[in-house]
Design a protein around this motif. Structure first.
Motif, short mmCIF file in Angstrom:
data_model
loop_
_atom_site.label_atom_id
_atom_site.label_comp_id
_atom_site.label_asym_id
_atom_site.label_seq_id
_atom_site.Cartn_x
_atom_site.Cartn_y
_atom_site.Cartn_z
N ARG A 74 9.00 21.24 -30.43
CA ARG A 74 8.86 22.53 -29.73
C ARG A 74 10.18 23.31 -29.83
O ARG A 74 11.19 22.79 -30.29
N THR A 75 10.15 24.56 -29.39
CA THR A 75 11.41 25.29 -29.18
C THR A 75 11.95 24.87 -27.81
O THR A 75 11.18 24.68 -26.86
N CYS A 76 13.26 24.72 -27.72
CA CYS A 76 13.89 24.23 -26.49
C CYS A 76 15.05 25.13 -26.11
O CYS A 76 15.83 25.55 -26.96
N VAL A 77 15.17 25.37 -24.80
CA VAL A 77 16.25 26.17 -24.23
C VAL A 77 16.74 25.45 -22.99
O VAL A 77 15.94 25.00 -22.17
N THR A 78 18.05 25.33 -22.83
CA THR A 78 18.60 24.66 -21.65
C THR A 78 18.81 25.66 -20.51
O THR A 78 18.77 26.87 -20.73
#
Length: 435
Positions: free
Chosen positions: A285-289
């Motif tokens: 998936r695309t991931c953002v913190t």
């Protein structure tokens, strides 16, 4: 940064995409209904919409299509706003926040439709996005925002507990996540080249290597000057985002006190083997913190980890700046994925993000120009819809602009050179330490 062999200081997206070859070879000349400044997603989407409608349109790009943010981003098409949805409601009101959230969804739908209609091969996929809780103290706020989103704008959004993350990401650094399944990913270089080919195929004329140096009134319309000649147009669209700033051409001066150009930086590893993929990004998936100075990452179509972030609060992006930022990103990647601490880095690049004071994009008319910009790090997903809306404005239709009526004041004490960025960086770093 580790001594990398054969590392390229260029965008992975641009390096691995077939170049657009439909640009005009001769001088800039002619008379058009609409002229567009900027050959990224916004400008090319506008050009495609106009050309499909039979409007004569010229596009002028200073370098090559996708040279700016459209070819230098992280490869995410994440739905939702730059803000938490609750914060957006407080700032915009419930009706406007809801409509703008839905506009991001519509833009991703539009991208998907254009790819199908124009047969653009760019690895588009509805991957879903994870907004990852980097600290235990972030969980309550993220979960409340997730519940609000699911209740009011996106019933597919759901919260993942830490135990759920084992099948998603090979890292113990996170404490839960919001999953938004509508979000997507694609190969940005192939999309921007495909969008240019589509616009050109429908009749748009595209000049690369043609920076606009001046704009003059002429015969009720405008004359745009470039080093390669000049053209006349009834309407002008400015689609330059972060590249409108202090180093941008004089005709874009009205945007300089409103757009803050901030560097964003990205590295791409060598290709990972199947076992490494399974141990690192099994959910793909695309991931953002959730940190203020956070990171974003995803796998490329050929299984590289593409890992980016606001590594340094800088308004420059050159090889020296990119290399410094690459070292910071490698360290951040190793914290999240210790198993990749010594992995070869094949690409390291940077680009400029066009920020507005409130991190909301703007589109409308100013100084007798139609404009769309200020995406604040969410341009890949929103710019296709905005570009189409700008085309509609040029054709006299005013009901498709999702940003209509948003006031856009100048940034106090700012004239295009973001002298305050180091202080902003220190403030966000302090907040991240204390959160």
């Amino acid at each position: 940064m580790h001594a990398e062999t054969n590392m390229k200081y260029t965008s992975y997206w641009l390096d691995t995409a077939p170049p657009f070859e439909g640009g005009q070879d001769g001088p800039v000349e002619g008379r058009f209904d609409v002229a567009i400044i900027g050959g990224g997603f916004t400008g090319l989407s506008a050009a495609l919409r106009l050309a499909r409608a039979g409007v004569s349109v010229a596009l002028l790009e200073a370098q090559h299509v996708g040279a700016g943010g459209s070819g230098r981003n992280g490869g995410h098409l994440n739905n939702g706003l730059a803000h938490g949805y609750a914060a957006a409601k407080a700032h915009l009101g419930a009706t406007r926040a809801h409509a703008l959230y839905k506009a991001y969804d519509r833009s991703i739908d539009m991208i998907e439709d254009i790819i199908a209609e124009e047969r653009i091969s760019c690895d588009f996929r509805r991957s879903g996005k994870l907004k990852l809780a980097s600290k235990p103290g972030h969980v309550a706020g993220l979960r409340a925002n997730c519940d609000l989103i699911a209740r009011e704008v996106d019933p597919e959004a759901r919260w993942l507990e830490p135990s759920d993350l084992k099948d998603e990401i090979g890292s113990r650094a996170f404490h839960g996540a919001t999953l938004q399944p509508k979000s997507a990913m694609m190969h940005m270089g192939r999309y921007v080249a495909g969008l240019a080919r589509a616009a050109s195929g429908h009749g748009a004329r595209i000049w690369e290597g043609a920076p606009v140096t001046a704009r003059h009134r002429q015969n009720g319309g405008w004359q745009l000057e470039t080093p390669r000649g000049h053209l006349q147009a009834e309407r002008v669209i400015a689609a330059t985002d972060a590249y409108s700033g202090v180093h941008g051409p004089a005709p874009l001066k009205p945007f300089r006190k409103r757009i803050i150009a901030v560097g964003s930086f990205i590295v791409a590893t060598r290709q990972l083997d199947d076992a490494e993929v399974a141990a690192t990004m099994p959910g793909n998936r695309t991931c953002v913190t959730s940190m203020n100075i956070g990171n974003y990452f995803r796998l490329s179509p050929d299984n590289r980890l593409i890992f980016g972030g606001r590594a340094r609060f800088s308004a420059t992006s050159d090889q020296r700046s990119d290399a410094k930022s690459g070292a910071i990103l490698r360290a951040g990647m190793a914290q999240i994925f210790p198993q990749l601490a010594n992995v070869q880095i094949d690409y390291c690049w940077g680009g400029l993000v066009g920020m507005t004071k409130d991190r909301l994009p703007r589109a409308g008319e100013m100084d007798d120009m139609i404009y769309g910009m200020g995406y604040s790090g969410h341009g890949a997903q929103m710019s296709t819809l905005v570009g189409a809306s700008l085309a509609d404005l040029a054709m006299g239709r005013e009901d498709t602009n999702p940003l209509a009526g948003l006031d856009w004041p100048t940034v106090p004490g700012y004239s295009g050179r973001p002298w305050f960025l180091p202080f902003v960086g220190m403030w966000f770093a302090l907040k991240d330490r204390l959160a």
